[in-house]
Design a protein around this motif. Structure first.
Motif, short mmCIF file in Angstrom:
data_model
loop_
_atom_site.label_atom_id
_atom_site.label_comp_id
_atom_site.label_asym_id
_atom_site.label_seq_id
_atom_site.Cartn_x
_atom_site.Cartn_y
_atom_site.Cartn_z
N GLY A 190 -5.49 4.98 -0.87
CA GLY A 190 -6.71 5.76 -0.83
C GLY A 190 -6.38 7.24 -0.88
N GLY A 191 -7.42 8.03 -1.06
CA GLY A 191 -7.22 9.48 -1.08
C GLY A 191 -6.97 10.00 -2.48
N SER A 192 -6.89 11.30 -2.58
CA SER A 192 -6.72 11.91 -3.90
C SER A 192 -5.42 12.70 -4.02
CB SER A 192 -7.91 12.83 -4.19
OG SER A 192 -7.97 13.83 -3.20
N THR A 193 -4.62 12.71 -2.99
CA THR A 193 -3.39 13.52 -3.03
C THR A 193 -2.14 12.68 -3.25
OG1 THR A 193 -3.16 13.40 -0.62
CG2 THR A 193 -4.38 15.29 -1.53
N ILE A 194 -2.31 11.42 -3.65
CA ILE A 194 -1.16 10.54 -3.85
C ILE A 194 -0.43 10.91 -5.13
CG2 ILE A 194 -0.45 8.16 -4.30
CD1 ILE A 194 -2.60 7.27 -2.34
N ASN A 195 0.87 11.07 -5.01
CA ASN A 195 1.75 11.31 -6.13
C ASN A 195 2.67 10.09 -6.22
OD1 ASN A 195 4.01 12.00 -7.69
ND2 ASN A 195 3.87 14.15 -7.13
N THR A 196 2.68 9.42 -7.34
CA THR A 196 3.43 8.16 -7.44
C THR A 196 4.86 8.32 -7.98
OG1 THR A 196 2.51 7.69 -9.62
CG2 THR A 196 1.34 6.77 -7.70
N SER A 197 5.31 9.54 -8.22
CA SER A 197 6.64 9.70 -8.81
C SER A 197 7.75 9.17 -7.90
CB SER A 197 6.90 11.16 -9.19
OG SER A 197 6.86 12.00 -8.05
N THR A 239 11.77 4.79 -6.71
CA THR A 239 12.26 3.75 -5.80
C THR A 239 12.13 2.38 -6.45
OG1 THR A 239 11.64 5.08 -3.88
CG2 THR A 239 12.00 2.74 -3.50
N SER A 240 11.01 2.12 -7.12
CA SER A 240 10.81 0.84 -7.81
C SER A 240 11.89 0.61 -8.86
CB SER A 240 9.44 0.80 -8.49
OG SER A 240 8.41 0.88 -7.55
N ARG A 241 12.18 1.64 -9.66
CA ARG A 241 13.21 1.51 -10.69
C ARG A 241 14.56 1.14 -10.09
NH1 ARG A 241 10.54 5.83 -12.89
NH2 ARG A 241 11.96 7.37 -12.00
N ILE A 242 14.92 1.79 -8.99
CA ILE A 242 16.21 1.52 -8.35
C ILE A 242 16.25 0.10 -7.81
CG2 ILE A 242 17.68 2.11 -6.37
CD1 ILE A 242 16.66 5.06 -6.80
N LEU A 243 15.20 -0.30 -7.08
CA LEU A 243 15.17 -1.65 -6.52
C LEU A 243 15.22 -2.71 -7.61
CD1 LEU A 243 12.50 -1.13 -3.71
CD2 LEU A 243 14.99 -1.36 -3.42
N MET A 244 14.44 -2.52 -8.66
CA MET A 244 14.42 -3.50 -9.75
C MET A 244 15.79 -3.59 -10.43
SD MET A 244 11.60 -5.05 -9.75
CE MET A 244 9.83 -5.04 -9.64
N ARG A 288 15.13 -7.21 -15.49
CA ARG A 288 15.35 -6.61 -16.81
C ARG A 288 14.13 -5.87 -17.31
NH1 ARG A 288 12.96 -10.72 -20.19
NH2 ARG A 288 13.17 -12.71 -19.13
N GLU A 289 12.96 -6.32 -16.88
CA GLU A 289 11.73 -5.70 -17.35
C GLU A 289 10.66 -5.92 -16.28
OE1 GLU A 289 9.10 -5.78 -21.48
OE2 GLU A 289 10.48 -7.42 -21.07
N TYR A 290 9.86 -4.90 -16.04
CA TYR A 290 8.77 -5.05 -15.07
C TYR A 290 7.59 -4.19 -15.46
CZ TYR A 290 10.09 -0.61 -12.82
OH TYR A 290 10.36 0.71 -12.54
N ARG A 291 6.45 -4.51 -14.87
CA ARG A 291 5.21 -3.77 -15.06
C ARG A 291 4.70 -3.32 -13.69
NH1 ARG A 291 6.94 -4.28 -19.44
NH2 ARG A 291 5.97 -5.17 -21.29
N THR A 292 3.99 -2.21 -13.70
CA THR A 292 3.40 -1.69 -12.47
C THR A 292 1.89 -1.62 -12.63
OG1 THR A 292 5.35 -0.32 -12.03
CG2 THR A 292 3.31 0.29 -10.90
N PRO A 312 0.86 -1.17 0.00
CA PRO A 312 0.00 0.00 0.00
C PRO A 312 0.91 1.24 0.00
CG PRO A 312 0.06 -0.99 2.19
CD PRO A 312 0.86 -1.87 1.28
N LEU A 313 0.38 2.35 -0.40
CA LEU A 313 1.15 3.59 -0.41
C LEU A 313 0.88 4.36 0.88
CD1 LEU A 313 0.59 4.63 -4.11
CD2 LEU A 313 2.64 3.63 -3.09
N TYR A 314 1.96 4.69 1.56
CA TYR A 314 1.90 5.54 2.75
C TYR A 314 2.66 6.81 2.40
CZ TYR A 314 0.41 1.58 5.73
OH TYR A 314 -0.27 0.53 6.31
N PHE A 315 1.99 7.94 2.39
CA PHE A 315 2.61 9.20 2.02
C PHE A 315 3.28 9.09 0.65
CE2 PHE A 315 2.53 8.94 6.64
CZ PHE A 315 1.71 10.02 6.91
N SER A 316 2.57 8.43 -0.29
CA SER A 316 3.00 8.28 -1.69
C SER A 316 4.27 7.44 -1.85
CB SER A 316 3.21 9.65 -2.36
OG SER A 316 2.01 10.39 -2.35
#
Length: 183
Positions: A125-132, A137-142, A148-152, A80-84
């Motif tokens: 939840g909520g409307s103020t989530i920014n996923t950038s 972070t996902s790109r770095i971890l992957m 080599r390739e992933y989907r979100t 889940p996203l906590y503070f985006s």
């Protein structure tokens, strides 16, 4: 086909688990799921033992998880996203891949982490989530785990209705399964 699932949700029956279970119901490979809130894994303490050794100074469940990270064919990062951003316990566990980064960037040692495909499953939840931030972070971890390739698949709206009641999300999860299971 071995898959490692890192689940950053504290809720054993929540939306993140719904997304994971949806993927697993359409996937026939071997998998290991690590629930970050319940795993016996401490965060990296920056002790720097890994700067001169091929092991982490902390002895906990991460020792076994490292081996699965190295050998798996597929990787799912789910939270889940906590503070985006990923949850704190998720980031705490992932801080331990500092061992791999120290070997690669400080000790200049090639790590034989198997090349793999990945999925990132996010919800909030909520409307103020920014996923950038979580995307970066996902790109770095992957990258560090040799994906080599992933989907979100990201669903914002859990405060209004469950993930699997959104047709668009279900369609995206189906596409993710197709991507994930192809050679």
């Amino acid at each position: 086909m071995k898959t490692l699932i890192i689940n950053g949700s504290p809720n054993k029956n929540g939306e993140t688990v719904s997304m994971i279970n949806y993927i697993l119901s359409r996937y026939n490979g071997e998998y290991r799921q690590v629930d970050t809130y319940y795993a016996n894994v401490s965060p990296c303490t920056d002790c720097r033992v890994c700067h001169s050794s091929d092991r982490c100074a902390i002895e906990d469940d991460m020792t076994e998880i490292y081996q699965y990270m190295i050998a798996c064919d597929r990787l799912i990062l789910a939270s889940p996203l906590y503070f985006s951003q990923f949850t704190g316990s998720f980031l705490s566990l992932m801080s331990r891949i500092q061992l791999f980064c120290s070997q690669k960037y400080i000790r200049n040692i090639e790590i034989n982490i198997k090349e793999k495909k990945g999925l990132v499953l996010l919800n909030g939840g909520g409307s103020t989530i920014n996923t950038s931030g979580v995307e970066q972070t996902s790109r770095i971890l992957m990258k560090e785990l040799n994906v080599r390739e992933y989907r979100t698949v990201c669903y914002i709206g859990t405060d209004k209705r469950p993930v699997l009641e959104d047709d668009n999300v279900v369609c995206n999860l189906d596409k993710a399964v197709s991507f994930f299971t192809e050679a």
